[in-house]
Design a protein around this motif. Structure first.
Motif, PDB file in Angstrom:
ATOM      1  N   LYS A 176      -1.544  -2.028  -4.342  1.00  0.00           N
ATOM      2  CA  LYS A 176      -1.078  -2.003  -5.720  1.00  0.00           C
ATOM      3  C   LYS A 176      -0.815  -3.433  -6.197  1.00  0.00           C
ATOM      4  CE  LYS A 176      -0.787   1.302  -7.495  1.00  0.00           C
ATOM      5  NZ  LYS A 176      -1.890   2.105  -8.129  1.00  0.00           N
ATOM      6  N   PRO A 177      -0.961  -3.679  -7.488  1.00  0.00           N
ATOM      7  CA  PRO A 177      -0.761  -5.038  -8.026  1.00  0.00           C
ATOM      8  C   PRO A 177       0.710  -5.453  -7.949  1.00  0.00           C
ATOM      9  CG  PRO A 177      -1.088  -3.469  -9.813  1.00  0.00           C
ATOM     10  CD  PRO A 177      -1.374  -2.727  -8.541  1.00  0.00           C
ATOM     11  N   ASP A 178       0.924  -6.748  -8.072  1.00  0.00           N
ATOM     12  CA  ASP A 178       2.262  -7.307  -7.921  1.00  0.00           C
ATOM     13  C   ASP A 178       3.273  -6.705  -8.907  1.00  0.00           C
ATOM     14  OD1 ASP A 178       1.260  -8.869  -5.932  1.00  0.00           O
ATOM     15  OD2 ASP A 178       1.463 -10.777  -6.988  1.00  0.00           O
ATOM     16  N   ASN A 179       2.837  -6.439 -10.127  1.00  0.00           N
ATOM     17  CA  ASN A 179       3.798  -5.940 -11.119  1.00  0.00           C
ATOM     18  C   ASN A 179       4.345  -4.561 -10.732  1.00  0.00           C
ATOM     19  OD1 ASN A 179       1.091  -4.955 -11.800  1.00  0.00           O
ATOM     20  ND2 ASN A 179       2.055  -4.042 -13.615  1.00  0.00           N
ATOM     21  N   ILE A 180       3.503  -3.735 -10.130  1.00  0.00           N
ATOM     22  CA  ILE A 180       3.958  -2.417  -9.669  1.00  0.00           C
ATOM     23  C   ILE A 180       4.889  -2.588  -8.470  1.00  0.00           C
ATOM     24  CG2 ILE A 180       3.266  -0.200  -8.710  1.00  0.00           C
ATOM     25  CD1 ILE A 180       2.548  -0.546 -11.641  1.00  0.00           C
ATOM     26  N   ALA A 181       4.472  -3.425  -7.497  1.00  0.00           N
ATOM     27  CA  ALA A 181       5.285  -3.646  -6.297  1.00  0.00           C
ATOM     28  C   ALA A 181       6.645  -4.225  -6.665  1.00  0.00           C
ATOM     29  CB  ALA A 181       4.553  -4.573  -5.329  1.00  0.00           C
ATOM     30  N   LYS A 182       6.660  -5.152  -7.614  1.00  0.00           N
ATOM     31  CA  LYS A 182       7.918  -5.761  -8.041  1.00  0.00           C
ATOM     32  C   LYS A 182       8.836  -4.725  -8.674  1.00  0.00           C
ATOM     33  CE  LYS A 182       9.829  -9.424 -10.970  1.00  0.00           C
ATOM     34  NZ  LYS A 182       9.529 -10.485 -11.976  1.00  0.00           N
ATOM     35  N   LYS A 183       8.275  -3.832  -9.472  1.00  0.00           N
ATOM     36  CA  LYS A 183       9.080  -2.787 -10.122  1.00  0.00           C
ATOM     37  C   LYS A 183       9.707  -1.865  -9.081  1.00  0.00           C
ATOM     38  CE  LYS A 183       7.006   0.576 -12.366  1.00  0.00           C
ATOM     39  NZ  LYS A 183       6.310   1.341 -13.435  1.00  0.00           N
ATOM     40  N   VAL A 184       8.946  -1.516  -8.052  1.00  0.00           N
ATOM     41  CA  VAL A 184       9.478  -0.672  -6.988  1.00  0.00           C
ATOM     42  C   VAL A 184      10.612  -1.386  -6.258  1.00  0.00           C
ATOM     43  CG1 VAL A 184       8.960   0.460  -4.791  1.00  0.00           C
ATOM     44  CG2 VAL A 184       7.336   0.621  -6.691  1.00  0.00           C
ATOM     45  N   ALA A 185      10.396  -2.675  -5.935  1.00  0.00           N
ATOM     46  CA  ALA A 185      11.427  -3.451  -5.235  1.00  0.00           C
ATOM     47  C   ALA A 185      12.703  -3.528  -6.059  1.00  0.00           C
ATOM     48  CB  ALA A 185      10.908  -4.852  -4.928  1.00  0.00           C
ATOM     49  N   VAL A 234       0.808  -1.219   0.000  1.00  0.00           N
ATOM     50  CA  VAL A 234       0.000   0.000   0.000  1.00  0.00           C
ATOM     51  C   VAL A 234       0.843   1.272   0.000  1.00  0.00           C
ATOM     52  CG1 VAL A 234      -1.983  -1.091   1.118  1.00  0.00           C
ATOM     53  CG2 VAL A 234      -0.183  -0.075   2.528  1.00  0.00           C
ATOM     54  N   HIS A 235       2.146   1.144   0.124  1.00  0.00           N
ATOM     55  CA  HIS A 235       3.017   2.311   0.181  1.00  0.00           C
ATOM     56  C   HIS A 235       4.366   1.943  -0.423  1.00  0.00           C
ATOM     57  CE1 HIS A 235       5.693   5.366   2.001  1.00  0.00           C
ATOM     58  NE2 HIS A 235       4.624   6.143   1.961  1.00  0.00           N
ATOM     59  N   GLN A 236       5.073   2.943  -0.898  1.00  0.00           N
ATOM     60  CA  GLN A 236       6.395   2.721  -1.475  1.00  0.00           C
ATOM     61  C   GLN A 236       7.317   1.985  -0.515  1.00  0.00           C
ATOM     62  OE1 GLN A 236       8.451   5.855  -3.907  1.00  0.00           O
ATOM     63  NE2 GLN A 236       9.721   6.028  -2.074  1.00  0.00           N
ATOM     64  N   ASN A 237       7.240   2.340   0.789  1.00  0.00           N
ATOM     65  CA  ASN A 237       8.088   1.654   1.774  1.00  0.00           C
ATOM     66  C   ASN A 237       7.723   0.185   1.912  1.00  0.00           C
ATOM     67  OD1 ASN A 237       9.464   3.989   2.289  1.00  0.00           O
ATOM     68  ND2 ASN A 237       8.427   4.456   4.212  1.00  0.00           N
ATOM     69  N   SER A 238       6.468  -0.143   1.654  1.00  0.00           N
ATOM     70  CA  SER A 238       6.042  -1.543   1.689  1.00  0.00           C
ATOM     71  C   SER A 238       6.551  -2.280   0.456  1.00  0.00           C
ATOM     72  CB  SER A 238       4.509  -1.641   1.740  1.00  0.00           C
ATOM     73  OG  SER A 238       3.951  -0.759   2.674  1.00  0.00           O
ATOM     74  N   MET A 239       6.443  -1.619  -0.692  1.00  0.00           N
ATOM     75  CA  MET A 239       6.767  -2.273  -1.962  1.00  0.00           C
ATOM     76  C   MET A 239       8.241  -2.597  -2.102  1.00  0.00           C
ATOM     77  SD  MET A 239       4.224  -0.255  -4.568  1.00  0.00           S
ATOM     78  CE  MET A 239       3.065   0.812  -3.708  1.00  0.00           C
ATOM     79  N   ARG A 240       9.097  -1.876  -1.408  1.00  0.00           N
ATOM     80  CA  ARG A 240      10.532  -2.190  -1.477  1.00  0.00           C
ATOM     81  C   ARG A 240      10.811  -3.594  -0.942  1.00  0.00           C
ATOM     82  NH1 ARG A 240      14.049   1.710   2.059  1.00  0.00           N
ATOM     83  NH2 ARG A 240      15.607   0.057   1.872  1.00  0.00           N
ATOM     84  N   PHE A 241       9.875  -4.132  -0.138  1.00  0.00           N
ATOM     85  CA  PHE A 241      10.053  -5.468   0.448  1.00  0.00           C
ATOM     86  C   PHE A 241       9.289  -6.548  -0.310  1.00  0.00           C
ATOM     87  CE2 PHE A 241      10.703  -2.500   4.038  1.00  0.00           C
ATOM     88  CZ  PHE A 241      12.003  -2.861   4.366  1.00  0.00           C
ATOM     89  N   PHE A 242       8.757  -6.220  -1.480  1.00  0.00           N
ATOM     90  CA  PHE A 242       8.006  -7.208  -2.248  1.00  0.00           C
ATOM     91  C   PHE A 242       8.872  -8.432  -2.523  1.00  0.00           C
ATOM     92  CE2 PHE A 242       6.761  -9.158  -6.291  1.00  0.00           C
ATOM     93  CZ  PHE A 242       5.426  -9.434  -6.039  1.00  0.00           C
ATOM     94  N   GLY A 243       8.368  -9.597  -2.173  1.00  0.00           N
ATOM     95  CA  GLY A 243       9.081 -10.845  -2.406  1.00  0.00           C
ATOM     96  C   GLY A 243      10.232 -11.109  -1.454  1.00  0.00           C
ATOM     97  N   LYS A 244      10.387 -10.266  -0.416  1.00  0.00           N
ATOM     98  CA  LYS A 244      11.538 -10.391   0.482  1.00  0.00           C
ATOM     99  C   LYS A 244      11.142 -10.717   1.921  1.00  0.00           C
ATOM    100  CE  LYS A 244      14.131  -7.073  -2.318  1.00  0.00           C
ATOM    101  NZ  LYS A 244      14.771  -5.736  -2.356  1.00  0.00           N
ATOM    102  N   ILE A 245       9.857 -10.968   2.157  1.00  0.00           N
ATOM    103  CA  ILE A 245       9.380 -11.206   3.520  1.00  0.00           C
ATOM    104  C   ILE A 245       8.868 -12.635   3.671  1.00  0.00           C
ATOM    105  CG2 ILE A 245       7.786 -10.473   5.335  1.00  0.00           C
ATOM    106  CD1 ILE A 245       7.636  -7.739   4.019  1.00  0.00           C
ATOM    107  N   ALA A 246       9.335 -13.316   4.706  1.00  0.00           N
ATOM    108  CA  ALA A 246       8.818 -14.631   5.096  1.00  0.00           C
ATOM    109  C   ALA A 246       7.997 -14.452   6.370  1.00  0.00           C
ATOM    110  CB  ALA A 246       9.966 -15.609   5.333  1.00  0.00           C
ATOM    111  N   TYR A 247       7.089 -15.401   6.612  1.00  0.00           N
ATOM    112  CA  TYR A 247       6.181 -15.301   7.755  1.00  0.00           C
ATOM    113  C   TYR A 247       6.253 -16.565   8.595  1.00  0.00           C
ATOM    114  CZ  TYR A 247       4.343 -11.287   5.241  1.00  0.00           C
ATOM    115  OH  TYR A 247       4.236 -10.077   4.599  1.00  0.00           O
ATOM    116  N   ASP A 248       6.352 -16.378   9.890  1.00  0.00           N
ATOM    117  CA  ASP A 248       6.410 -17.496  10.838  1.00  0.00           C
ATOM    118  C   ASP A 248       5.246 -17.348  11.812  1.00  0.00           C
ATOM    119  OD1 ASP A 248       7.036 -19.508  12.599  1.00  0.00           O
ATOM    120  OD2 ASP A 248       8.732 -18.463  13.512  1.00  0.00           O
TER     121      ASP A 248
END
Length: 304
Positions: free
Chosen positions: A265-274, A181-195
């Motif tokens: 935002k959709p994955d393609n936008i988030a991926k581009k930001v990351a 939902v924010h540029q700061n979030s999108m920089r972590f697209f595909g880089k976060i694991a959840y436990d």
């Protein structure tokens, strides 16, 4: 310039303590450099002198890593992202004596606002013994961080675990996903694991390898009902990641409190930001360098 002389004074102390020739000149900024140039008083290029130079270079690298980690601890306190004397930030560094690497760690019971370069412990990455510094290494930090370092080396050099307010608040929700939902979030697209398997205080022998498995190839682990863990190739990278993850979680929690649908935002936008952020990792170094300069003005003893 006074801070430059202080840096040289510290290195001269290391030099003389080991019975080597005097260091007479350093040509780098002590807060931002990654390499040091120095000149020996002796013109005799013996094997002994070359060995002494190598030992000094190792000692300098150890000291610079200590400054980076001390600044990271104080920076977390400065930003309100610490938790008393709990949680831990660690960094792999060359051992001061040249014998392999150590894991730098704060002595148990030291408040993050008081961490200095010299107070940090050096932990043997094989035995877990304290081989540099004075103090007690907290058992869970030693075992858990050491296992992650050993499992993920050489790619990962720094491991940082905190209970930062907004990331931890998000980790306490049934759905703890960081939304795009924010540029700061999108920089972590595909880089976060959840436990989501929290079941009480961990067995320190097993938790490190388990967390390394949960992380996989990711850089952030959202630890359900617990907190967050970040890894990186440097202290600057892991520190910067924790800072911006906390900002991302802050914006998300505030947006969620409005009670309306999040604008994801959709994955393609988030991926581009990351990918854009991946290309400008120098920002992390500049973030920590800026913090070190601030500390050098306000709390210069952090380098001691």
């Amino acid at each position: 310039m006074a801070k430059q002389y202080e840096f040289i004074r510290i290195l001269n102390g290391i030099w003389k303590k080991n019975g080597w020739s005097s260091l007479i000149k350093d040509r780098c900024n002590p807060y931002t450099c990654t390499r040091t140039s120095y000149i020996c008083t002796s013109s005799h290029k013996s094997q002994e002198e070359r060995s002494a130079r190598e030992r000094l270079s190792t000692a300098v690298s150890n000291y610079q890593a200590r400054v980076d980690l001390a600044a990271s601890y104080r920076g977390m306190h400065f930003y309100g992202m610490g938790e008393g004397v709990c949680n831990h930030l660690t960094l792999r560094a060359p051992a001061a004596d040249g014998n392999g690497d150590v894991m730098l760690l704060v002595p148990h019971g030291t408040h993050w606002s008081e961490v200095t370069a010299s107070c940090l412990l050096g932990i043997c990455l094989d035995s877990g013994d304290v081989v540099e510094g004075d103090g007690i290494a907290e058992a869970s930090a030693t075992n858990i961080h050491m296992a992650i370092h050993n499992t993920m080396a050489p790619k990962i050099q720094s491991v940082m675990h905190t209970h930062t307010p907004y990331a931890t608040a998000l980790a306490c929700l049934e759905d703890s996903r960081v939304r795009m939902v924010h540029q700061n979030s999108m920089r972590f697209f595909g880089k976060i694991a959840y436990d989501s398997d929290y079941d009480g205080l961990p067995d320190v022998e097993d938790e490190g390898p388990r967390l390394a498995r949960m992380l996989g190839d990711k850089e952030i682990l959202m630890m359900g009902n617990h907190g967050v863990l970040a890894v990186g190739h440097s202290a600057a990278y892991a520190f910067d990641s924790l800072y911006y993850l906390e900002k991302a979680c802050l914006f998300q929690v505030l947006a969620m409190s409005a009670g309306t649908k999040l604008h994801e935002k959709p994955d393609n936008i988030a991926k581009k930001v990351a990918e854009s952020f991946d290309a400008i990792t120098v920002y992390a170094d500049r973030h920590l360098d800026g913090l070190k300069k601030h500390l050098a003005r306000q709390e210069p003893h952090f380098m001691s």
